[in-house]
Design a protein around this motif. Structure first.
Motif, PDB file in Angstrom:
ATOM      1  N   PHE A 124      23.352 -75.782   7.224  1.00 58.92           N
ATOM      2  CA  PHE A 124      22.554 -74.559   7.375  1.00 58.92           C
ATOM      3  C   PHE A 124      21.063 -74.894   7.434  1.00 58.92           C
ATOM      4  O   PHE A 124      20.308 -74.311   8.209  1.00 58.92           O
ATOM      5  CB  PHE A 124      22.837 -73.605   6.212  1.00 58.92           C
ATOM      6  CG  PHE A 124      22.185 -72.258   6.376  1.00 58.92           C
ATOM      7  CD1 PHE A 124      22.818 -71.255   7.087  1.00 58.92           C
ATOM      8  CD2 PHE A 124      20.929 -71.999   5.828  1.00 58.92           C
ATOM      9  CE1 PHE A 124      22.218 -70.016   7.245  1.00 58.92           C
ATOM     10  CE2 PHE A 124      20.331 -70.758   5.980  1.00 58.92           C
ATOM     11  CZ  PHE A 124      20.980 -69.766   6.687  1.00 58.92           C
ATOM     12  N   THR A 170      18.330 -74.210  10.403  1.00 56.27           N
ATOM     13  CA  THR A 170      17.059 -73.542  10.112  1.00 56.27           C
ATOM     14  C   THR A 170      15.890 -74.385  10.619  1.00 56.27           C
ATOM     15  O   THR A 170      14.968 -73.880  11.267  1.00 56.27           O
ATOM     16  CB  THR A 170      16.922 -73.337   8.582  1.00 56.27           C
ATOM     17  OG1 THR A 170      18.074 -72.675   8.118  1.00 56.27           O
ATOM     18  CG2 THR A 170      15.689 -72.516   8.241  1.00 56.27           C
ATOM     19  N   LYS A 203      18.152 -66.312   9.197  1.00 57.01           N
ATOM     20  CA  LYS A 203      17.508 -67.322  10.032  1.00 57.01           C
ATOM     21  C   LYS A 203      17.950 -67.048  11.464  1.00 57.01           C
ATOM     22  O   LYS A 203      19.084 -66.612  11.693  1.00 57.01           O
ATOM     23  CB  LYS A 203      17.942 -68.727   9.611  1.00 57.01           C
ATOM     24  CG  LYS A 203      17.557 -69.063   8.189  1.00 57.01           C
ATOM     25  CD  LYS A 203      16.060 -69.245   8.058  1.00 57.01           C
ATOM     26  CE  LYS A 203      15.682 -69.521   6.600  1.00 57.01           C
ATOM     27  NZ  LYS A 203      14.234 -69.521   6.408  1.00 57.01           N
ATOM     28  N   ILE A 204      17.054 -67.321  12.399  1.00 55.29           N
ATOM     29  CA  ILE A 204      17.360 -66.897  13.771  1.00 55.29           C
ATOM     30  C   ILE A 204      17.366 -68.057  14.763  1.00 55.29           C
ATOM     31  O   ILE A 204      16.481 -68.907  14.744  1.00 55.29           O
ATOM     32  CB  ILE A 204      16.343 -65.822  14.220  1.00 55.29           C
ATOM     33  CG1 ILE A 204      16.550 -64.573  13.357  1.00 55.29           C
ATOM     34  CG2 ILE A 204      16.521 -65.468  15.696  1.00 55.29           C
ATOM     35  CD1 ILE A 204      15.484 -63.559  13.468  1.00 55.29           C
ATOM     36  N   SER A 215      15.336 -74.420  14.446  1.00 53.52           N
ATOM     37  CA  SER A 215      14.660 -73.247  15.009  1.00 53.52           C
ATOM     38  C   SER A 215      13.175 -73.214  14.619  1.00 53.52           C
ATOM     39  O   SER A 215      12.329 -72.776  15.403  1.00 53.52           O
ATOM     40  CB  SER A 215      15.393 -71.943  14.681  1.00 53.52           C
ATOM     41  OG  SER A 215      15.306 -71.642  13.351  1.00 53.52           O
ATOM     42  N   GLU A 216      12.841 -73.721  13.436  1.00 55.15           N
ATOM     43  CA  GLU A 216      11.423 -73.786  13.019  1.00 55.15           C
ATOM     44  C   GLU A 216      10.651 -74.819  13.854  1.00 55.15           C
ATOM     45  O   GLU A 216       9.508 -74.579  14.262  1.00 55.15           O
ATOM     46  CB  GLU A 216      11.314 -74.142  11.529  1.00 55.15           C
ATOM     47  CG  GLU A 216      11.819 -73.062  10.589  1.00 55.15           C
ATOM     48  CD  GLU A 216      11.076 -71.742  10.729  1.00 55.15           C
ATOM     49  OE1 GLU A 216       9.836 -71.772  10.803  1.00 55.15           O
ATOM     50  OE2 GLU A 216      11.737 -70.688  10.798  1.00 55.15           O
ATOM     51  N   LYS A 225      15.431 -60.802  10.899  1.00 53.71           N
ATOM     52  CA  LYS A 225      14.403 -61.584  10.207  1.00 53.71           C
ATOM     53  C   LYS A 225      13.983 -60.894   8.902  1.00 53.71           C
ATOM     54  O   LYS A 225      13.865 -61.521   7.856  1.00 53.71           O
ATOM     55  CB  LYS A 225      13.197 -61.731  11.139  1.00 53.71           C
ATOM     56  CG  LYS A 225      12.443 -63.014  10.928  1.00 53.71           C
ATOM     57  CD  LYS A 225      11.411 -63.188  12.003  1.00 53.71           C
ATOM     58  CE  LYS A 225      10.591 -64.422  11.737  1.00 53.71           C
ATOM     59  NZ  LYS A 225       9.560 -64.618  12.741  1.00 53.71           N
ATOM     60  N   ARG A 285      23.575 -67.525   2.594  1.00 55.44           N
ATOM     61  CA  ARG A 285      22.881 -67.964   3.791  1.00 55.44           C
ATOM     62  C   ARG A 285      23.365 -67.213   5.030  1.00 55.44           C
ATOM     63  O   ARG A 285      24.541 -67.233   5.369  1.00 55.44           O
ATOM     64  CB  ARG A 285      23.068 -69.465   3.950  1.00 55.44           C
ATOM     65  CG  ARG A 285      22.305 -70.209   2.854  1.00 55.44           C
ATOM     66  CD  ARG A 285      23.220 -70.916   1.909  1.00 55.44           C
ATOM     67  NE  ARG A 285      23.801 -72.084   2.488  1.00 55.44           N
ATOM     68  CZ  ARG A 285      23.187 -73.273   2.494  1.00 55.44           C
ATOM     69  NH1 ARG A 285      22.022 -73.436   1.988  1.00 55.44           N
ATOM     70  NH2 ARG A 285      23.785 -74.303   3.003  1.00 55.44           N
ATOM     71  N   LYS A 286      22.391 -66.591   5.691  1.00 60.34           N
ATOM     72  CA  LYS A 286      22.718 -65.728   6.821  1.00 60.34           C
ATOM     73  C   LYS A 286      21.997 -66.218   8.075  1.00 60.34           C
ATOM     74  O   LYS A 286      20.830 -66.597   8.005  1.00 60.34           O
ATOM     75  CB  LYS A 286      22.295 -64.286   6.518  1.00 60.34           C
ATOM     76  CG  LYS A 286      22.997 -63.687   5.328  1.00 60.34           C
ATOM     77  CD  LYS A 286      22.355 -62.424   4.838  1.00 60.34           C
ATOM     78  CE  LYS A 286      21.109 -62.704   4.039  1.00 60.34           C
ATOM     79  NZ  LYS A 286      20.523 -61.527   3.391  1.00 60.34           N
ATOM     80  N   PHE A 287      22.701 -66.175   9.168  1.00 64.59           N
ATOM     81  CA  PHE A 287      22.130 -66.662  10.422  1.00 64.59           C
ATOM     82  C   PHE A 287      22.429 -65.669  11.530  1.00 64.59           C
ATOM     83  O   PHE A 287      23.490 -65.056  11.569  1.00 64.59           O
ATOM     84  CB  PHE A 287      22.737 -68.028  10.766  1.00 64.59           C
ATOM     85  CG  PHE A 287      21.759 -68.912  11.445  1.00 64.59           C
ATOM     86  CD1 PHE A 287      20.948 -69.773  10.717  1.00 64.59           C
ATOM     87  CD2 PHE A 287      21.613 -68.875  12.819  1.00 64.59           C
ATOM     88  CE1 PHE A 287      20.026 -70.576  11.354  1.00 64.59           C
ATOM     89  CE2 PHE A 287      20.700 -69.677  13.455  1.00 64.59           C
ATOM     90  CZ  PHE A 287      19.897 -70.533  12.722  1.00 64.59           C
ATOM     91  N   ASN A 304      28.332 -69.208   4.269  1.00 65.09           N
ATOM     92  CA  ASN A 304      27.426 -68.828   5.362  1.00 65.09           C
ATOM     93  C   ASN A 304      28.026 -67.665   6.152  1.00 65.09           C
ATOM     94  O   ASN A 304      29.238 -67.619   6.344  1.00 65.09           O
ATOM     95  CB  ASN A 304      27.241 -69.978   6.356  1.00 65.09           C
ATOM     96  CG  ASN A 304      26.884 -71.274   5.685  1.00 65.09           C
ATOM     97  OD1 ASN A 304      25.875 -71.368   4.997  1.00 65.09           O
ATOM     98  ND2 ASN A 304      27.721 -72.282   5.860  1.00 65.09           N
TER      99      ASN A 304
END
Lengths: 282, 75
Positions: free
Chosen positions: B34, B38, A52-53, B41-42, A47, A28-30, A4
């Motif tokens: 992870f 995710t 993912k934010i 936030s969704e 985005k 996987r990036k945040f 990550n």
């Protein structure tokens, strides 16, 4: 290899970091957006690049979020006001690297570029370093570079240069960083303990009328982020009255006199090589 | 609400059939850290809520019913 990558921060350096990561890292990036202002361009770019934010101003929330990551995780902190708690720094699966707007170990803490100019240093700089739990901006240094401060360099000029060059360096070093192949720089002078905090201003924002013209110039340029407006509270005191500095202009001049001229709403400093015009108000 | 949650889960893990199972999402390693981040936030976006820091823990995301329970707390 990391599973990550998390970016936390704002501004150009965080934006460019996101672009670099997107080129090389497909896992996987945040992106954690921890700023006072509303959702920005950087969030949209993140985005678009499949990050993912998380948008939050809650420090505890970020801490709990980061605690959830159990696999090998790299955090890139750039132009970031969030201080990582010891609990996160100590997590063995997490490594944090930070972009610092100063040449470490000099000018630790916030607004290094401001203090470098105010203190009339010949150079400022930037540093990419690992975050350690031994104090702010004390971790092992990955890369650092000096940036020259000239007689007319403003805080915004120095910041821009640091960010541009810092982003280029990150782009070059990124593959080494994610493969843990960085050679740590050995730094001789590590005894500098002074840390600057975000609530501190050079001379508390007060321009001293007794200063030499070069110092006045440094003071004004050190907090000049125009067209952005970060510092607005510079002032001077004359005849026990406080006057707010509205704007200023520095001109090169060949007049062979050093004098101070006070006009209505304008204060002029003049020396044999420099002229500073300050517009003021109550 | 359940359908919305399933949709979010499915967007995160397209290969899993969430509608049928009553599985332990974390304990059975269907979701990892992870994914939880995710999903949080969704969920915040979908239900217009802000999950408090103390509720951000893996145990609150271990099943669809636990996620529903968490969201109901904010409604």
């Amino acid at each position: 290899m990391y599973e990550n990558i998390i970016v936390i921060g704002s501004g150009k350096i965080a934006l460019e970091s996101i672009k670099t990561i997107s080129k090389f890292f497909k896992k996987r990036k945040f992106f954690i957006y921890y700023e006072k202002d509303h959702f920005s361009l950087i969030s949209r770019i993140a985005k678009k690049n499949k990050f993912k934010i998380l948008e939050t101003k809650n420090k505890k929330k970020i801490e709990n979020f980061l605690s959830l990551f159990k696999k090998k995780t790299l955090i890139i902190s750039s132009n970031n006001n969030y201080l990582f708690p010891k609990k996160i720094i100590d997590m063995k699966n997490i490594k944090i690297i930070n972009f610092h707007n100063g040449y470490l170990p000099l000018y630790k803490g916030r607004n290094a570029q401001v203090w470098s100019i105010f203190n009339m240093e010949k150079f400022g700089g930037f540093t990419w370093h690992y975050v350690s739990n031994k104090g702010i901006d004390t971790g092992p240094i990955i890369f650092r570079k000096k940036i020259r401060i000239f007689h007319n360099t403003r805080a915004i000029d120095l910041t821009k240069k640091c960010m541009e060059q810092g982003a280029k360096v990150f782009d070059i070093l990124f593959t080494k960083i994610i493969n843990d192949k960085i050679k740590i720089k050995k730094i001789k002078n590590k005894k500098i303990k002074k840390i600057y905090y975000s609530n501190q201003l050079p001379n508390n924002g007060k321009l001293e009328l007794k200063w030499k013209i070069t110092k006045i110039s440094s003071f004004l340029r050190s907090m000049d982020f125009k067209p952005l407006s970060y510092f607005k509270n510079q002032f001077f005191i004359l005849n026990k009255k406080k006057y707010k500095i509205i704007k200023y202009k520095i001109l090169d001049t060949k007049i062979n006199k050093v004098k101070k001229i006070l006009l209505k709403e304008q204060l002029i400093f003049q020396s044999n090589y420099k002229k500073i015009i300050i517009n003021y108000g109550k | 609400m359940e359908n919305k949650i399933i949709k979010i889960l499915k967007n995160t893990k397209p290969n899993i059939n969430f509608s049928k199972n009553k599985k332990k999402l974390i304990k059975e390693s269907i979701l990892d850290s992870f994914d939880i981040v995710t999903i949080i936030s969704e969920i915040e976006k979908e239900f217009n809520i802000s999950i408090k820091a103390n509720d951000i823990a893996a145990k609150n995301f271990d099943s669809i019913s636990k996620i529903i329970k968490l969201i109901k707390k904010y409604n």
